[in-house]
Design a protein around this motif. Structure first.
Motif, short mmCIF file in Angstrom:
data_model
loop_
_atom_site.label_atom_id
_atom_site.label_comp_id
_atom_site.label_asym_id
_atom_site.label_seq_id
_atom_site.Cartn_x
_atom_site.Cartn_y
_atom_site.Cartn_z
N GLU A 163 1.64 8.43 3.30
CA GLU A 163 0.90 9.18 4.32
C GLU A 163 1.58 9.06 5.69
O GLU A 163 1.75 10.06 6.40
CB GLU A 163 -0.54 8.67 4.41
CG GLU A 163 -1.39 9.40 5.44
CD GLU A 163 -2.81 8.85 5.54
OE1 GLU A 163 -3.69 9.57 6.04
OE2 GLU A 163 -3.03 7.69 5.12
N VAL A 164 1.98 7.85 6.05
CA VAL A 164 2.61 7.64 7.36
C VAL A 164 3.98 8.32 7.41
O VAL A 164 4.33 8.97 8.40
CB VAL A 164 2.72 6.14 7.67
CG1 VAL A 164 3.52 5.90 8.95
CG2 VAL A 164 1.33 5.51 7.81
N ILE A 165 4.77 8.18 6.35
CA ILE A 165 6.10 8.80 6.33
C ILE A 165 5.97 10.32 6.38
O ILE A 165 6.73 11.00 7.07
CB ILE A 165 6.90 8.36 5.10
CG1 ILE A 165 7.16 6.85 5.14
CG2 ILE A 165 8.23 9.11 5.04
CD1 ILE A 165 7.93 6.37 6.36
N ARG A 166 5.00 10.87 5.67
CA ARG A 166 4.79 12.32 5.69
C ARG A 166 4.48 12.79 7.12
O ARG A 166 5.01 13.81 7.59
CB ARG A 166 3.66 12.69 4.74
CG ARG A 166 3.48 14.19 4.54
CD ARG A 166 2.44 14.51 3.48
NE ARG A 166 2.98 14.30 2.14
CZ ARG A 166 2.58 13.33 1.31
NH1 ARG A 166 1.66 12.47 1.70
NH2 ARG A 166 3.11 13.21 0.11
N ALA A 167 3.65 12.02 7.83
CA ALA A 167 3.36 12.36 9.22
C ALA A 167 4.60 12.23 10.09
O ALA A 167 4.84 13.05 10.98
CB ALA A 167 2.25 11.45 9.75
N GLY A 168 5.41 11.21 9.82
CA GLY A 168 6.64 11.02 10.59
C GLY A 168 7.64 12.14 10.37
O GLY A 168 8.34 12.56 11.30
N ILE A 169 7.73 12.63 9.14
CA ILE A 169 8.63 13.74 8.83
C ILE A 169 8.23 14.98 9.63
O ILE A 169 9.06 15.65 10.25
CB ILE A 169 8.63 14.05 7.32
CG1 ILE A 169 9.24 12.89 6.53
CG2 ILE A 169 9.37 15.35 7.03
CD1 ILE A 169 9.01 12.99 5.03
N ASN A 218 0.84 -1.19 0.00
CA ASN A 218 0.00 0.00 0.00
C ASN A 218 0.88 1.24 0.00
O ASN A 218 1.19 1.82 1.04
CB ASN A 218 -0.93 -0.01 1.23
CG ASN A 218 -1.99 1.07 1.15
OD1 ASN A 218 -1.85 2.06 0.44
ND2 ASN A 218 -3.06 0.89 1.90
N GLY A 219 1.29 1.66 -1.19
CA GLY A 219 2.20 2.78 -1.32
C GLY A 219 1.60 4.10 -0.86
O GLY A 219 2.31 4.95 -0.31
#
Length: 388
Positions: free
Chosen positions: A133-139, A127-128
């Protein structure tokens, strides 16, 4: 802070760890053609897939790769969009802590606020969109202070081959810079528990697999190394100074100094001692790695991924990796077979892994596929460098 759309406003530098030799994927994986540069999952190689799922977040020109001299030219060929000077070859294997920290010390002098993301080169993600979405939130979270962000994968079984994250309190969504992704504090990390402990972890519902994906600013990671690995910090600072002079000077200093770094994982070097400060003091946060993640660490993991069926059906699914469409199975289940150019026929066998290359044949079971690396060790002892 992140903006709507594909890329992020916050400067982001993904660091792909690609120095492993992939011994558990022998005989396909060899030192000079390890699993990260193989197309184990489709037509694109593992490292190409890693960069592709990062491109919605960052231009490939911002990507860094830490590898070795056996693979660097091949990786550069496979990733022409990544600047060649961003593909660094470790002069000696020193585990993940020096590799992660190297990027932090290189970037800190000019861009300390840059968020560094650590990404292994051998993962698969189905699920790219959710991954982005998760990496953007982590950044966004990592950029909001001296915070460390880890991705915790919801466990689907009591796996003993992964590290675990014990999850702490849920963070109030109004207090994090990105809504829509749940955030929890981290209590502690536990490396590869035995089967009984793994069962307890999964049953509790309060643990996640440590997926090996981390986010932190260059300053945060560099300062963590200074605090927890004080002998390593001046070595990496010396390398970083040389990087800003000339390629010749960098190559010389890198070769001389990097092997002096401790051979230690980032988990032991930073995450565990930092988590010992407690949930409030550690400032370590976990985001959910709920994007259909798989760590292709051995043949049984590839069987599970390639089977493409519900988890309850994996144990009976046969996976044939060959070029001939005629594959025959009679009273056989749960097998993984890689034999290009061959007609494959199975009769009355279960849970086998059979992998054929032009110079070697592996026969094991899915349960013992984690031990394939021992074959490479014995080949090395026997002086058969041609096979490793």
């Amino acid at each position: 802070m992140p903006i709507e759309g594909s890329k992020t406003e916050q400067r982001f530098a993904p660091v792909i760890l690609a120095g492993g030799s992939g011994t558990r994927f022998w005989p396909r994986s060899r030192k000079a053609r390890a699993k990260q540069v193989l197309a184990l999952d489709g037509e694109r190689t593992m490292i190409q897939q890693t960069v592709e799922r990062l491109t919605p977040l960052v231009d490939p020109a911002e990507v860094w790769v830490i590898t070795n001299s056996l693979l660097d030219d091949l990786i550069a060929e496979q990733l022409p969009e990544v600047p060649r000077e961003h593909i660094l070859s470790e002069p000696a294997a020193r585990n993940t802590a020096p590799a992660c920290a190297l990027a932090a010390f290189l970037l800190e002098p000019s861009s300390p606020e840059t968020v560094i993301g650590i990404f292994p080169s051998d993962h698969v993600v189905k699920n790219g969109a959710r991954f982005a979405e998760v990496i953007r939130a982590g950044i966004a979270l990592a950029a909001s202070g001296e915070k460390i962000v880890v991705l915790g994968v919801p466990p689907s079984r009591a796996e003993t081959g992964y590290g675990y994250i014990e999850l702490g309190e849920v963070v109030d969504p109004s207090k994090v810079p990105h809504s829509g992704v749940a955030v929890r504090r981290v209590k502690r990390f536990t490396e590869k528990p035995n089967a009984e402990v793994a069962e307890q972890f999964v049953a509790s519902g309060n643990y996640a697999w440590n997926g090996g994906i981390f986010l932190w600013s260059a300053r945060t990671l560099a300062n963590a190394i200074r605090e927890h690995c004080p002998a390593m910090a001046p070595l990496l600072e010396k390398i970083a100074v040389a990087y800003r002079t000339s390629k010749e000077e960098f190559d010389r200093v890198f070769a001389e100094v990097y092997p002096l770094c401790d051979n230690i994982s980032i988990d032991y070097a930073v995450l565990e001692p930092r988590s010992a400060k407690g949930e409030e003091g550690a400032e370590i946060y976990s985001l959910p790695g709920d994007f259909e993640w798989n760590d292709l660490g051995c043949w049984s993991a590839l069987h599970e991924h390639a089977a493409g069926c519900p988890p309850e059906s994996v144990s009976v699914a046969n996976v044939f990796e060959g070029e001939d469409p005629l594959c025959i199975s009679i009273d056989s289940s749960g097998n993984y077979i890689h034999a290009p150019g061959k007609v494959i026929a199975l009769v009355g066998v279960t849970n086998l892994v059979v992998v054929q290359t032009k110079d070697a044949l592996l026969i094991t079971t899915r349960e013992r596929s984690q031990d394939v690396g021992k074959v490479v060790a014995q080949l090395k002892s026997a002086g058969r460098e041609d096979l490793i």
